[in-house]
Every structure is written in structure tokens, then in C-alpha cells.
Design a protein around this motif. Sequence first.
Motif, PDB file in Angstrom:
ATOM      1  N   PRO A  94       0.807  -1.224   0.000  1.00  0.00           N
ATOM      2  CA  PRO A  94       0.000   0.000   0.000  1.00  0.00           C
ATOM      3  C   PRO A  94       0.840   1.274   0.000  1.00  0.00           C
ATOM      4  O   PRO A  94       0.439   2.276  -0.600  1.00  0.00           O
ATOM      5  CB  PRO A  94      -0.819  -0.131   1.289  1.00  0.00           C
ATOM      6  N   ILE A  95       2.013   1.252   0.646  1.00  0.00           N
ATOM      7  CA  ILE A  95       2.859   2.441   0.671  1.00  0.00           C
ATOM      8  C   ILE A  95       3.345   2.792  -0.733  1.00  0.00           C
ATOM      9  O   ILE A  95       3.538   3.980  -1.051  1.00  0.00           O
ATOM     10  CB  ILE A  95       4.066   2.224   1.623  1.00  0.00           C
ATOM     11  N   ASP A  96       3.526   1.795  -1.608  1.00  0.00           N
ATOM     12  CA  ASP A  96       3.951   2.082  -2.978  1.00  0.00           C
ATOM     13  C   ASP A  96       2.861   2.852  -3.723  1.00  0.00           C
ATOM     14  O   ASP A  96       3.156   3.803  -4.457  1.00  0.00           O
ATOM     15  CB  ASP A  96       4.257   0.775  -3.723  1.00  0.00           C
ATOM     16  N   LEU A  97       1.619   2.427  -3.537  1.00  0.00           N
ATOM     17  CA  LEU A  97       0.506   3.124  -4.179  1.00  0.00           C
ATOM     18  C   LEU A  97       0.377   4.538  -3.635  1.00  0.00           C
ATOM     19  O   LEU A  97       0.131   5.489  -4.395  1.00  0.00           O
ATOM     20  CB  LEU A  97      -0.791   2.337  -3.952  1.00  0.00           C
ATOM     21  N   ALA A  98       0.575   4.700  -2.338  1.00  0.00           N
ATOM     22  CA  ALA A  98       0.498   6.034  -1.734  1.00  0.00           C
ATOM     23  C   ALA A  98       1.625   6.931  -2.242  1.00  0.00           C
ATOM     24  O   ALA A  98       1.406   8.107  -2.574  1.00  0.00           O
ATOM     25  CB  ALA A  98       0.552   5.913  -0.219  1.00  0.00           C
ATOM     26  N   MET A  99       2.848   6.393  -2.322  1.00  0.00           N
ATOM     27  CA  MET A  99       3.983   7.196  -2.790  1.00  0.00           C
ATOM     28  C   MET A  99       3.854   7.530  -4.274  1.00  0.00           C
ATOM     29  O   MET A  99       4.326   8.573  -4.725  1.00  0.00           O
ATOM     30  CB  MET A  99       5.283   6.443  -2.519  1.00  0.00           C
ATOM     31  N   LEU A 125       9.938   2.821  -7.175  1.00  0.00           N
ATOM     32  CA  LEU A 125       9.271   2.395  -5.959  1.00  0.00           C
ATOM     33  C   LEU A 125       9.659   0.950  -5.628  1.00  0.00           C
ATOM     34  O   LEU A 125      10.463   0.345  -6.309  1.00  0.00           O
ATOM     35  CB  LEU A 125       7.754   2.524  -6.126  1.00  0.00           C
ATOM     36  N   GLY A 126       9.065   0.416  -4.574  1.00  0.00           N
ATOM     37  CA  GLY A 126       9.348  -0.971  -4.172  1.00  0.00           C
ATOM     38  C   GLY A 126      10.112  -1.025  -2.874  1.00  0.00           C
ATOM     39  O   GLY A 126      11.226  -0.518  -2.778  1.00  0.00           O
ATOM     40  N   ARG A 127       9.537  -1.666  -1.862  1.00  0.00           N
ATOM     41  CA  ARG A 127      10.102  -1.608  -0.524  1.00  0.00           C
ATOM     42  C   ARG A 127      10.715  -2.912  -0.040  1.00  0.00           C
ATOM     43  O   ARG A 127      11.363  -2.933   0.994  1.00  0.00           O
ATOM     44  CB  ARG A 127       9.013  -1.177   0.493  1.00  0.00           C
ATOM     45  N   GLU A 128      10.516  -4.042  -0.739  1.00  0.00           N
ATOM     46  CA  GLU A 128      11.051  -5.313  -0.248  1.00  0.00           C
ATOM     47  C   GLU A 128      11.389  -6.224  -1.422  1.00  0.00           C
ATOM     48  O   GLU A 128      10.885  -6.050  -2.532  1.00  0.00           O
ATOM     49  CB  GLU A 128      10.076  -5.994   0.704  1.00  0.00           C
ATOM     50  N   PHE A 129      12.227  -7.242  -1.149  1.00  0.00           N
ATOM     51  CA  PHE A 129      12.726  -8.072  -2.238  1.00  0.00           C
ATOM     52  C   PHE A 129      13.367  -9.340  -1.707  1.00  0.00           C
ATOM     53  O   PHE A 129      13.695  -9.463  -0.523  1.00  0.00           O
ATOM     54  CB  PHE A 129      13.772  -7.296  -3.060  1.00  0.00           C
ATOM     55  N   CYS A 130      13.567 -10.275  -2.619  1.00  0.00           N
ATOM     56  CA  CYS A 130      14.427 -11.437  -2.404  1.00  0.00           C
ATOM     57  C   CYS A 130      15.335 -11.520  -3.620  1.00  0.00           C
ATOM     58  O   CYS A 130      14.888 -11.316  -4.753  1.00  0.00           O
ATOM     59  CB  CYS A 130      13.592 -12.713  -2.273  1.00  0.00           C
ATOM     60  N   GLY A 131      16.618 -11.783  -3.402  1.00  0.00           N
ATOM     61  CA  GLY A 131      17.529 -11.798  -4.530  1.00  0.00           C
ATOM     62  C   GLY A 131      18.885 -12.372  -4.179  1.00  0.00           C
ATOM     63  O   GLY A 131      19.038 -13.112  -3.199  1.00  0.00           O
ATOM     64  N   VAL A 155      13.912  -1.818   1.578  1.00  0.00           N
ATOM     65  CA  VAL A 155      14.495  -0.577   1.073  1.00  0.00           C
ATOM     66  C   VAL A 155      13.972   0.576   1.921  1.00  0.00           C
ATOM     67  O   VAL A 155      12.751   0.728   2.069  1.00  0.00           O
ATOM     68  CB  VAL A 155      14.110  -0.352  -0.402  1.00  0.00           C
ATOM     69  N   PRO A 156      14.843   1.399   2.524  1.00  0.00           N
ATOM     70  CA  PRO A 156      14.373   2.553   3.303  1.00  0.00           C
ATOM     71  C   PRO A 156      13.467   3.457   2.465  1.00  0.00           C
ATOM     72  O   PRO A 156      13.641   3.580   1.237  1.00  0.00           O
ATOM     73  CB  PRO A 156      15.670   3.268   3.690  1.00  0.00           C
ATOM     74  N   LEU A 157      12.501   4.092   3.118  1.00  0.00           N
ATOM     75  CA  LEU A 157      11.509   4.894   2.399  1.00  0.00           C
ATOM     76  C   LEU A 157      12.134   6.028   1.597  1.00  0.00           C
ATOM     77  O   LEU A 157      11.625   6.414   0.549  1.00  0.00           O
ATOM     78  CB  LEU A 157      10.488   5.469   3.389  1.00  0.00           C
ATOM     79  N   GLN A 158      13.243   6.590   2.089  1.00  0.00           N
ATOM     80  CA  GLN A 158      13.830   7.749   1.432  1.00  0.00           C
ATOM     81  C   GLN A 158      14.704   7.384   0.232  1.00  0.00           C
ATOM     82  O   GLN A 158      15.202   8.271  -0.466  1.00  0.00           O
ATOM     83  CB  GLN A 158      14.650   8.576   2.424  1.00  0.00           C
ATOM     84  N   GLU A 395      -2.802  -2.103  -9.975  1.00  0.00           N
ATOM     85  CA  GLU A 395      -4.260  -2.080 -10.129  1.00  0.00           C
ATOM     86  C   GLU A 395      -4.923  -3.009  -9.118  1.00  0.00           C
ATOM     87  O   GLU A 395      -5.963  -2.681  -8.533  1.00  0.00           O
ATOM     88  CB  GLU A 395      -4.657  -2.495 -11.561  1.00  0.00           C
ATOM     89  N   LYS A 396      -4.319  -4.166  -8.927  1.00  0.00           N
ATOM     90  CA  LYS A 396      -4.841  -5.112  -7.943  1.00  0.00           C
ATOM     91  C   LYS A 396      -4.791  -4.505  -6.543  1.00  0.00           C
ATOM     92  O   LYS A 396      -5.754  -4.626  -5.766  1.00  0.00           O
ATOM     93  CB  LYS A 396      -4.016  -6.397  -7.989  1.00  0.00           C
ATOM     94  N   MET A 397      -3.697  -3.861  -6.213  1.00  0.00           N
ATOM     95  CA  MET A 397      -3.564  -3.200  -4.914  1.00  0.00           C
ATOM     96  C   MET A 397      -4.602  -2.090  -4.778  1.00  0.00           C
ATOM     97  O   MET A 397      -5.217  -1.923  -3.709  1.00  0.00           O
ATOM     98  CB  MET A 397      -2.152  -2.628  -4.763  1.00  0.00           C
ATOM     99  N   LYS A 398      -4.820  -1.355  -5.830  1.00  0.00           N
ATOM    100  CA  LYS A 398      -5.771  -0.245  -5.816  1.00  0.00           C
ATOM    101  C   LYS A 398      -7.186  -0.745  -5.560  1.00  0.00           C
ATOM    102  O   LYS A 398      -8.003  -0.069  -4.922  1.00  0.00           O
ATOM    103  CB  LYS A 398      -5.702   0.505  -7.150  1.00  0.00           C
ATOM    104  N   GLY A 399      -7.495  -1.963  -6.037  1.00  0.00           N
ATOM    105  CA  GLY A 399      -8.832  -2.521  -5.866  1.00  0.00           C
ATOM    106  C   GLY A 399      -9.153  -2.912  -4.439  1.00  0.00           C
ATOM    107  O   GLY A 399     -10.323  -3.013  -4.056  1.00  0.00           O
ATOM    108  N   GLY A 400      -8.122  -3.166  -3.617  1.00  0.00           N
ATOM    109  CA  GLY A 400      -8.321  -3.499  -2.206  1.00  0.00           C
ATOM    110  C   GLY A 400      -8.858  -4.901  -1.983  1.00  0.00           C
ATOM    111  O   GLY A 400      -8.887  -5.732  -2.898  1.00  0.00           O
ATOM    112  N   HIS A 401      -9.291  -5.171  -0.750  1.00  0.00           N
ATOM    113  CA  HIS A 401      -9.852  -6.470  -0.334  1.00  0.00           C
ATOM    114  C   HIS A 401      -8.888  -7.616  -0.649  1.00  0.00           C
ATOM    115  O   HIS A 401      -9.277  -8.651  -1.194  1.00  0.00           O
ATOM    116  CB  HIS A 401     -11.205  -6.722  -1.004  1.00  0.00           C
ATOM    117  N   LEU A 402      -7.629  -7.444  -0.289  1.00  0.00           N
ATOM    118  CA  LEU A 402      -6.615  -8.449  -0.577  1.00  0.00           C
ATOM    119  C   LEU A 402      -6.602  -9.534   0.487  1.00  0.00           C
ATOM    120  O   LEU A 402      -6.973  -9.320   1.641  1.00  0.00           O
ATOM    121  CB  LEU A 402      -5.235  -7.790  -0.675  1.00  0.00           C
TER     122      LEU A 402
END
Length: 410
Positions: A94-99, A125-131, A155-158, A395-402
Motif C-alpha cells: 500500500p505504501i507504494d501506491l500512496a507514494m 518504488l518498491g520496498r522489499e525483495f528477495c535476490g 528498502v528505506p523509504l527515502q 491495479e490489484k492493490m488499488k482494488g483493495g480487499h486483498l
Amino acid sequence: MQTSGSNAILSLRRFVLLARRQLSASAQSAFSGSQTNAQPIPPSPDKFGDKMRGWQLHNYGDIDELQLSEKVKIPQIRSSNECLVRIRTTAVNPIDLAMLRGYGAAVLNKMRCKPGDGIEFPLILGREFCGELVQTGMGVPSDSLPLGARVWGVVPLQAGVGAHAEYVAVPSYCLAPAPKELDDSEAASVLYAGLTAWSGLYITGGLGGPCGAATSSGGGAHKRVLVLGGSGGVGSLAIQILKSQKVQVLATCSENAVEMVRNLGADFVVDYNNSESMQELCKYAPYDIVLDCSGQGGQKAAESNFDFRQYITFSSPLLANIDKQGLGLGALQNVFDLVQTNVKSFSQRGGLVKWGFFSPAPQGIQFLQKLVEQRKLMPLIDSSYEFCDLPKAFEKMKGGHLRGKIVVKV
């Protein structure tokens, strides 16, 4: 007949020849040993050029502002504690959609931009990962983070370059070896939501006392916590965290998610659309903590039908007020909002409202890692997308009810 001088020369030549043979044999042995004992080092990004694919944002707005570029410069390691990771899987939160819409820009851009450099875009954007760990700074210990290791991280917000790309550079405290109990998609679905829940409970809420926030020890046995929004990314992990610490957990969700949330371990689950079921929550009050993972915000705390000691919400107006009114007036507005909300909640429900935030704390990562290894925590995955379809994930995130997390395979 050889003279004594010629004999000396011959002896010197023999000595040099013998020394060369011994040096050659020693070097060959050392080289062979190093080949045997050395860890495999993955190819340097330089072998692929200095460009990568990434979803860039050049203006704040809607999802159509996301643009895929194949000419994004691979992040450079700029400090001794930084690590460069080749991303396998990431997630949309959700923070990605907000940012994407500009949330927090006034504060985050001041942290992001260098003095005298007002360049704000492009952002990734993007706050987490596996790699896979491909490069490290000189200060990163190779025993805990060896090259080639499969890692998970946040990934830190800034940060201006997030995880919606093929590579990301982050401080070493934001990384850890990924648990073998999780595949790449699962490993990319834990840390951001998990650290948000952990921070809200242990840093903001003080669950487990001082050691709960300062260490990875957890705690909170025999407390009673109500989780609002138990089927989402943060709520589903919060329930598992709490149950692992022997906390009594109650939760709300929509009717079609009640059974799923109950299977996560919640002791009592109600449909938030059913007023009669919601009224039953009063029987268990007062709650030590009400954890708002549903976006209701602190203003709703006083309207609750049940008492609590702490109401912790992740939907604080902190950054939004500064975005609207600037740093000075926004800060004053934040103080006013917090005081006003707490006067109402304390007088009507007997408890305080607090704001919870994501925190990339290494002790929080260790805590979550232990729970995964003990098989006490498993992320829920709502849906999965290919990298080229990342806007569909938004778009899926924007639709909610996850029902859990949205992951993207890079």
C-alpha cells in the motif's frame, strides 16, 4: 679447467634455477588451494553493462505514470556498509501506491536529495525483495553476508531507487540471508509488512517490555490484542507474530475471510460488516492493544464500542499534514491532531492513540527470521505477476480487499 670464479657463477645459476622451480611449485599449489576453498563469486554487474530494467516514476499521479525503462543505471555502492543485490522477486505494498500519488514527498525528498540538488525524479518504488548478493562495501562482513548468498531485504523509504528494478543497493542492516523455508515469492512477502507489524507492536506498543523493542526476543505472553483487518498483508502477519508469543488474539475481517483468519491462529474472528458480531468484541475488553491494520485511523478510536489501553494505527496523518501544509504548519497540525484524538479516546475509551510506522530494524528482521525457521510464520500470497505486468499489480492493490501480499517476479 674452470676457475674459482666460473664455479661461483655456476653455483649461483643453479641456486636461481632451483629457487624458480620451488617458487613455481608453491604458486601452483597456492592457486590450486584457492580454487578449492574459494566461494563462487557471481558475475559482476559490469559484465552485463551498467544498465538495468526498472519501473520509473517521472511525475506523481496514477498508475499510468509508471514507465518501464531498460536504460536505468545500475545503483552504485557509495558507502562501506552498502550491498548491491540482483533482485529475483519483489512485492507491491500500500505504501507504494500512496507514494505513487505523492504521499510523503515533502519530507522524503529532503532526505533523498543532496544539498543544493532539487532533482526529485525519476523515482523507482518498491520496498522489499528477495535476490542474490552481487557486491558489497568494504565494511560488510563476508561471514554473515557472503557474495552469491540468497538474501531478503527492505528498502528505506527515502531511497530513490527501490526494488521495482533488476538491482537495488541498500545498507547491510536492511539485509539478511533468506530463510530456506521460503521460496523467492514467499521471501519477498514478509519483511515490509512483518517489520511494520513488529514495529507497531514492540516499538510503538511496548509489547514485551524494553527488550521486545531492543532485541529479537519478542514477548507479550497473556496479553490481549485486537487486530483490525486480519486478512491483509500486515494483519495476517501480526496475528501469526502474536500467536507465536502466546498472546490472545482477536481479529476482524470481511465475512469471506473469516475462516482463513481463524486458520492463522486467531482465537476469535468477527465480520466487521456484522454489527451484532462486532458487539461481541466488548465481552473481551479492555484490550491491551488494538492494532489498526485496516486503515481506519486514530479518529475512529473514540467511536469504538470497546475499551482499550492502546490504539495503534498505521494510518497516521504525519506525512500527509506536512505534504499539505509544509513542515512548520504541518508539524503543528500533527501535534494538534494527536492531542485532540487522545483527549477523545482517553475520555471515552480509557486508552491512548499512537501512530505506528515501518522500521527497518535488524533485530526485527532477526525476530521474523526465527519465526519463519520455527515454522510459526508463513506469508499469504494473494496474487503473482511478471515484471512486465507490474502496473497490473498496482491495479490489484488499488482494488483493495486483498488476502495477503502481491508479488512480482523479476
